[in-house]
Every structure is written in structure tokens, then in C-alpha cells.
Scaffold this active site. Structure first.
Site, PDB file in Angstrom:
ATOM      1  N   CYS A   1      43.072  49.823 126.362  1.00 33.34           N
ATOM      2  CA  CYS A   1      44.287  48.991 126.367  1.00 33.34           C
ATOM      3  C   CYS A   1      45.530  49.874 126.344  1.00 33.34           C
ATOM      4  O   CYS A   1      46.183  50.067 127.362  1.00 33.34           O
ATOM      5  CB  CYS A   1      44.284  48.060 125.161  1.00 33.34           C
ATOM      6  SG  CYS A   1      43.018  46.783 125.205  1.00 33.34           S
TER       7      CYS A   1
ATOM      8  N   GLU B   1      45.415  52.730 123.880  1.00 37.93           N
ATOM      9  CA  GLU B   1      45.042  53.800 122.973  1.00 37.93           C
ATOM     10  C   GLU B   1      45.308  55.171 123.599  1.00 37.93           C
ATOM     11  O   GLU B   1      45.521  55.275 124.799  1.00 37.93           O
ATOM     12  CB  GLU B   1      43.561  53.688 122.594  1.00 37.93           C
ATOM     13  CG  GLU B   1      43.182  52.377 121.936  1.00 37.93           C
ATOM     14  CD  GLU B   1      42.622  51.342 122.897  1.00 37.93           C
ATOM     15  OE1 GLU B   1      41.531  50.808 122.625  1.00 37.93           O
ATOM     16  OE2 GLU B   1      43.292  51.069 123.930  1.00 37.93           O
TER      17      GLU B   1
END
Length: 799
Positions: free
Chosen positions: A433, A435
Site C-alpha cells: 500500500c 509501506e
């Protein structure tokens, strides 16, 4: 239309008209080999199973494609990774084909295969089976009551990682094999532990053989097809494909086409080993650029031909489908694989990394317009050009939800906070996502557990009880009616948060232990230190290892709850705590005047200094608390990336003092609660900047919805560029944008068949709006649309 786009459209059409299917071919082979190899070292068994998959799997080259290969036996297959979690299929055997979200067709033959061969062997042997038996009691109670979300993450297996595609491309399998053999020969088998390392290195050699066989089989198939092909142009393409497959990934790539094919062979092999989300191709504009540059310089390829190859790869990355359970699919729909590709930022020397290939990758996303890969941009305010930023805005304004925008400086600091020195932190890449990761050097589980901050507030209000069952599910922090100050209430919330974090850490330790028995030799091949240590990625063989990520969900709900109690009960004494609790317990039914008071309190997202101070204090506390725990792989790591768990979590949370009604979605990421941000994007950014983004090393996620008219003009593009620069200046890590009218979304709900191609940025991923559940669709629709990008613009007229 450019001529090559006809090919891309045909490939996309084939993809769109193919329904996802349960794919058990890999599971069948894995099961058979595990039966045959009982008693052998687990890494060797896994390697032999992978090699058997490479030797036996269905090989098909589809018409028109220039990059070939499929991880499974279906064009769009949901590969079931039975050694991690087979029970999803067992639980949904009769409904998997017809469920509302992310259905997978299951043939009668595969159903029979599962019941007669696969399930009987793996019963009680998967990670999930072991987790259910070993989950700590306090973790289980919090999970069952919707306070944490953790167990289904086990199905992600070894994902959320960036392998070193550069190593495969530059060195080939032969180069990696030489390193493995050197390390193997250096072992003294009389020394303790050397035998285990020797077995593991043997497993890597078996894995390398499998990859070599797999590519050669595709080369053979391409030659077969060339012999029967009647179209001369396609025949030449197939011959070229055959020649490439006979060379890569066995040998180092020589051309751009070879590099792309080598990349994809390795990428698909990761899904063959473990179907998980978050396998990230990473910084493609960096490791592929030398091949592109040399081909252009040598006139081996034109820019248009390179673009066609990239577009073909973009389509291929949409074939594999994440296999997940019904409950997760309801709130994370769209078969999301979160394959994150990154461009821009600085290079390993801290210089501007943007190059010609960066622009071609942006162009590929614009031309293909599918949900994968998930394109991210690293932007360095000091080093990257306005030309690059303008091209990013031009892509944003198309409304596909791409690209995600990342502040390069904060990303570098996040990696340093994970223990990576600056020299290597320069090379960070977005993962999954939002990270942060480091190619071929970092082991982590970026988002193992989610904490429901709405529930944490509720537990402080109910003295540790679930208000629906009246059962004590957490620690008792006192009856709030007895609190004499805001400080006491705030400390009760902190105490509940401490308890919940502790429970997540306990559960994390169990998963760490269980995962060590599921080696991933394919992934480990491109982590150099795994070879040097003779230690698998799953056991901490990577150069840098981090404790698992713990994600906070409902940021604005926590802040707004504290702000409301502070102002209404203690500062203004407008209501008593008893009156407030009674109104909340009744979901404000019959207490509309109190709800109006709650809604009138200053809210997060409006640059209110009192509220923003709460944000800064609470999220510094949360980061401190999470980082105070150690795992066997390093300190635990915080993040704020809820995907769509905020909608799921909201269902289990009653009304809150912020004025939020029961069962409504919690706030998304670090964004304000929908409809409560009243002063435009500048105020939002000022509030969001009070969260210590650098500390939340697994990433923070800011969602913003922009009305399309705002950036259709030259003035709008300029203002959007200025806003993105402000994000960097304020130290905010990430933002992404939905550029779509509310009316379009509402019509898509009513007439989904007319909007099948409508892409939407859900949270950390993009998918088709019509594939989402109604709850998630409504949450997106209700996000506040920004009607002005700078102070003094149209937002003042709105309010």
C-alpha cells in the site's frame, strides 16, 4: 490510436472477459511432493515442490503477448497456497463461485481434487491451523470483539517484500548459482549448524534448476507456436520470444526486452511459491534504465517499441488474483495484489533519479489503465524537476487513482528509523500500500495487525467492556463518570492502547515462530545475505530485519473523541460525562442536542491548534509504545495504512463523543473524518503534518478527493503542483487522489454495467469501483470533495 495500442487493447479485452478461477494446480503438485519427501529438510521439500511445479505446470503463451508466463494454470487464477492457509477454500467450497465479492469459479473436478487429495493431507498442517491453536487468549478476545484484525493476514504468506529483480537481470541464475556453490564449498560439515546450512543451500540450487527449466519450457512452446503460425509478423515475434526464454533468466540480460522477460519470470515464480499480496517490482526506472539506454543508443529499439513492451508487462501484472476469504474480500475487494512499481526520487548517491524510463513508466499506466501495477512516485523537493512533477499531475488528473505520491525525504528517514544507513536508505521503495521497503535486503511483515482506535476509545468509555455483550474484554481503567479531569480520561485511553498493543505483539511473536517453518527459497534467492548466512528469508536471513508492523485505524476518530470530551465535559462543562455517555450508549437517539454539541467541537483536519496538539501527543505516544517492543527480528514497527479495514472496524464500534454514529466507517488513514474538514486542503495538510510521519515507518496514508474541474486548467495544474510541494515541505509522507465527481460514483452504484472500467483509489490500492461492497463505496462517496486547492479559492463558497 498508436498501432501498438491495438495489441494492448486486445490483451486487455481478453483479461476483462476472463472470469477468475480457483487454481489448484500448484497445490496439487505441492501436496504430492510433500508426501513423497516426508522426512527430508523442510527447505528441500519446498524447493523440490517448486521445481516440480516448473517441470509440470501448464504452459501457455497467449496470442499477441510479447512478455510471456503465468504463475498458475489459468489466465486469471486464484492460486491456493495450501501450506499457509487451505481452510478458506474448505470453508467456502459451496459458495466461492457465487459470493458477492471477488468470486472464483471452482470446477467440479477441482472440487473433487481438493476434497480427496489436498484437504486430507493439509488438515492441521497449515500456518493458520497452528495459529488458531496457539493464539494468546487476550489477543483472541480482542480479535473476536473487533478490536484487532490479525488472523487473516496469515494468508499473505511471504508477501509485502521487494525482491532484487536487479540481481536476477544483471547476474542471471548462473551468477547466483556460482555464489551458492562457493558458499556451499566453504562449509565445514564438522562444525555445528553447517549441515543445516548445507541443506538449505542445496534447496537453493534445486530452486535455481526449477527456474531454468520453467523458462526453457516457455522457449520451447514459443518455437512450437512459431512453426504453426501463419502470420509472418507474429511468427517473428514468437521466434524472438523463444530466443529470449532460452537465455533469461539463466544468463544476464543483454537487451531491454530480455530484462523485462527476466523480471517477469522471477516475479511470477514468487506467486508460484506463495500467492501473496505486496510483491513489489520496485524501482524499475533505476534497474531497467541501463538496458533501455543501451538499446536506444545502439538503435536496437525505438522509444515506441520500448513503450509497447512496458504496456505488455503492465497487462501481464493483472493476471494473477489474490485468493482471500469472503469476509476480507467484502472490504478489500478487487483481487488486490498490490504490486508496487516506483519511479522518481533520488538515486543511491542522493542525486536526481528521474530519467527517460521514468516517463515511459508513467505513460504505461496512462495507456493501460488497469488496476495493477500499483504505481507510486517518490518526489524529492530538492532534487526532482518541475517537469517531472507536472507529468505526475497530468496522470493524477485522469482520475485513475494513480500514482500514489510519496515524500522522498520522509521515506529515507523511515528507512533510517528501521536501522538502514543513509547510503542505502536513499534506495528505499514504496511497498504494498504505502509501506517502505528496500530491494533484496529487508525482511519485515509491514502490516501484521490492525488496531481499532474507535474500539480503544469505546473501551475507555466502558471501563474495558464490550457495550454489546457487557463482557469485560480489556483492562478496567475506571468509570469515566468518576474522572475529575481530561488528563484522567486521556490516560485511560493510553492505558487501553497499551494493553491492545501488548496483545498484538504477543500474537506477532506466535506468527513469527510459525512462519519459520514455511521457507521461501525462491524469494531468498535474491537476498544475498540469505546465501551468505545459509538462512532462509523467513528465518531472518535478509540483511535487515524488522519487527512486524502494527497499524492504527481510525486516527481522526481517536483525536476527535479526545477533543470532544476535553472541550464539552472539562473545559466548557457543557455536558456531564454521565450525560455524554448516556447519549453515546443510545447512539444519540433522543439526544440530538448533545450530538449537535459533539459535532460542533473543533475537528481534526481544520488546523485547530488544540486538536492538532492532541494528534501530535497521541501518535507520538503510540509510536513510542509500539517501538518499545522487540521481536526476534527487531523492534516492532508502527504504521497508518488501513486499506479498507476502517469500514470493517466501524461496524463493531458504537457511537463516539465525536458525534460519529454507531456502525459507520471509521476515518480512513490519516485523513479527517468525511465531512468534518471544512477549511480546505491547506488546513488538512497543516493538521496532518502534526502526526510524526517519520516515526510510523511502515507508512502513513492520506486520501484526498478532488473535483475534476479543479485540475483541468493550466491554473489548476500549477496549484496542484504547489500543493504536492507543500506536502513535502510539511513533512507528510504520502497522499493519493481520487479525481471524480460524486454524481459519477452515485450513478455507478445505480448502473454498474455502465461503469465497469471506473477505477477508484480505495486506500493503498486502486480497483474498479463497481467491484467494491456498498459499504466501501459509500465511504468513498462520503469523503469530502476538495473544491479549491489554495486558500481563498472556491472552498470558501462551499462553507
Amino acid at each position: 490510436m498508436k498501432e501498438y495500442l491495438r495489441r494492448i487493447e486486445q490483451m486487455k479485452q481478453r483479461l476483462r472477459t476472463t472470469k477468475p478461477e480457483v487454481d489448484l494446480e500448484n497445490a496439487r503438485i505441492l501436496t504430492r511432493v510433500f508426501k513423497e519427501t516426508a522426512g527430508e529438510p523442510i527447505a528441500v521439500r519446498k524447493a523440490k515442490a517448486f521445481k516440480a511445479q516448473c517441470e509440470e505446470k501448464t504452459i501457455e503463451i497467449f496470442s499477441g503477448e510479447l512478455i510471456v508466463g503465468s504463475p498458475g494454470s489459468k489466465l486469471r487464477g486464484g492460486i491456493v497456497s495450501v501450506d499457509t492457509c487451505w481452510s478458506v477454500l474448505a470453508d467456502e467450497l459451496e459458495t466461492i463461485s457465487t459470493r458477492a465479492h471477488d468470486p472464483f469459479y471452482l470446477s467440479p473436478e477441482d472440487k473433487k481434487l481438493f476434497l480427496e487429495e489436498i484437504q486430507p493431507y493439509w488438515q492441521g498442517r497449515s500456518i493458520y491451523d497452528a495459529w488458531v491453536k496457539q493464539i494468546p487468549e487476550d489477543t483472541k478476545i480482542l480479535r473476536d470483539n473487533g478490536v484487532v484484525f490479525i488472523d487473516k493476514r496469515l494468508m499473505r504468506g511471504s508477501g509485502e517484500v521487494t525482491a532484487s529483480y536487479k540481481q536476477i537481470i544483471d547476474e542471471g541464475l548462473v551468477g547466483i548459482k556460482k555464489r551458492v556453490l562457493r558458499r556451499k564449498q566453504s562449509l565445514n560439515l564438522t562444525e555445528p549448524g553447517a549441515y543445516e546450512k548445507d541443506c538449505y543451500l542445496s534447496a537453493l540450487l534445486i530452486t535455481l534448476e526449477g527456474l531454468e527449466i520453467l523458462a526453457a519450457r516457455y522457449g520451447k512452446e514459443a518455437l512450437r507456436l512459431a512453426e504453426i503460425e501463419t502470420d509472418c509478423t507474429r511468427q517473428e515475434e514468437l521466434i524472438t520470444i523463444a530466443q529470449i526464454c532460452q537465455r533469461v533468466p539463466k544468463y544476464p540480460a543483454r537487451t531491454f526486452h530480455e530484462a523485462l522477460q527476466s523480471l517477469y519470470f522471477y516475479h511470477m515464480s514468487l506467486f508460484m511459491e506463495q500467492n501473496a499480496e505486496g510483491y513489489n517490482p520496485g524501482r524499475m526506472d533505476q534497474y531497467l534504465y541501463p538496458y533501455y539506454k543501451e538499446d536506444i543508443h545502439s538503435d536496437r529499439i525505438t522509444e515506441e517499441e520500448a513503450q509497447e513492451l512496458l504496456d505488455c508487462l503492465w497487462v501481464k501484472l493483472n493476471e494473477v488474483c489474490l485468493f482471500q476469504d469472503k469476509a476480507t474480500a467484502t472490504f478489500v475487494a478487487g483481487y488486490p495484489t498490490l504490486q508496487n512499481v516506483c519511479v522518481g526520487g533520488v538515486d543511491s548517491l542522493g542525486r536526481d533519479a528521474v530519467n527517460e524510463l521514468s516517463y515511459l513508466i508513467l505513460q504505461a499506466t496512462e495507456e493501460v489503465r488497469l488496476s495493477q501495477p500499483s504505481l507510486s512516485v517518490r518526489y524529492s523537493l530538492a532534487k526532482n524537476s518541475n517537469r517531472f512533477l507536472r507529468r505526475v499531475v497530468e496522470l493524477i488528473k485522469l482520475g485513475t487513482g494513480f500514482p500514489a505520491f510519496h515524500n522522498d525525504d520522509v521515506g529515507v528517514r523511515m528507512l533510517m528509523n528501521k536501522g538502514v544507513p543513509l547510503k542505502e536508505a536513499f534506495d528505499w521503495n514504496p511497498c504494498g500500500c504505502v509501506e517502505t521497503s528496500l530491494e533484496g535486503r529487508m525482511k519485515q511483515y509491514t502490516s501484521l495487525a490492525d488496531i481499532n482506535l474507535g474500539s480503544v476509545c469505546e473501551l475507555a468509555l466502558t471501563n474495558g467492556r464490550n457495550p454489546k455483550t457487557d463482557e469485560i474484554i480489556s483492562i478496567e481503567t475506571g468509570d469515566p463518570r468518576s474522572f475529575g479531569s481530561y488528563y484522567e480520561f486521556k490516560e485511560a485511553i493510553k492505558a487501553q492502547m497499551t494493553y491492545v498493543i501488548e496483545a498484538c505483539v504477543k500474537g506477532s511473536h506466535v506468527i513469527d515462530e510459525l512462519s519459520m517453518d514455511r521457507p521461501v527459497p525462491v524469494l531468498s534467492l535474491t537476498h544475498r545475505e540469505c546465501i551468505e548466512k545459509g538462512l532462509d528469508y523467513s528465518r531472518g536471513g535478509a540483511k535487515y530485519t524488522c519487527g512486524n508492523g502494527i497499524t492504527s485505524v481510525g486516527v481522526a476518530d481517536l483525536i476527535n473523541t479526545l477533543a470532544a470530551v476535553k472541550e464539552l465535559v472539562y473545559d466548557r462543562q457543557a455536558v456531564t460525562m454521565d450525560e455524554l455517555l448516556t447519549a453515546v450508549e443510545n447512539d444519540f437517539e433522543g439526544y440530538e442536542s448533545i450530538r449537535q454539541l459533539c459535532e460542533g467541537v473543533a475537528k481534526y483536519g481544520n488546523a485547530d491548534p488544540v486538536v492538532d496538539e492532541i494528534a501530535s501527543e497521541m501518535f507520538t505516544f503510540i509510536a513510542d509504545e509500539i517501538e518499545s517492543y522487540e521481536s526476534k527480528f527487531g523492534k516492532m514497527t508502527p504504521g497508518i495504512l488501513p486499506v479498507t479495514v476502517n469500514t470493517l472496524f466501524g461496524l463493531s464500534v458504537g457511537a463516539l463523543p465525536s458525534g460519529r454514529k454507531a456502525a459507520s466507517p471509521l476515518a480512513d488513514g490519516v485523513s479527517p473524518s468525511g465531512g468534518t474538514d471544512r477549511l480546505g486542503p491547506n488546513a488538512i495538510l497543516r493538521s496532518v503534518s502534526n502526526i510524526p510521519h517519520d516515526r510510523f515507518v511502515q507508512g502513513t496514508l492520506l486520501n484526498m478527493k478532488i473535483t475534476p474541474d479543479l485540475i483541468r486548467t493550466e491554473k489548476g495544474i500549477t496549484q496542484m503542483m504547489a500543493m504536492l510541494k507543500s506536502i513535502c515541505s510539511l513533512g507528510i509522507f504520502h497522499a493519493h487522489f481520487n479525481v471524480v465527481d460524486r454524481e459519477v460514483l452515485l450513478h455507478a452504484q445505480e448502473a454498474p454495467e455502465e461503469h465497469r472500467g471506473l477505477l477508484i483509489r480505495v486506500a493503498g490500492y486502486t480497483t474498479y469501483f463497481v467491484d467494491l461492497s456498498e459499504e466501501v463505496q459509500n465511504e468513498i462517496i462520503n469523503r469530502t470533495p476538495q473544491r479549491g486547492l489554495v486558500a481563498g479559492e472556491a472552498w470558501k463558497e462551499q462553507y
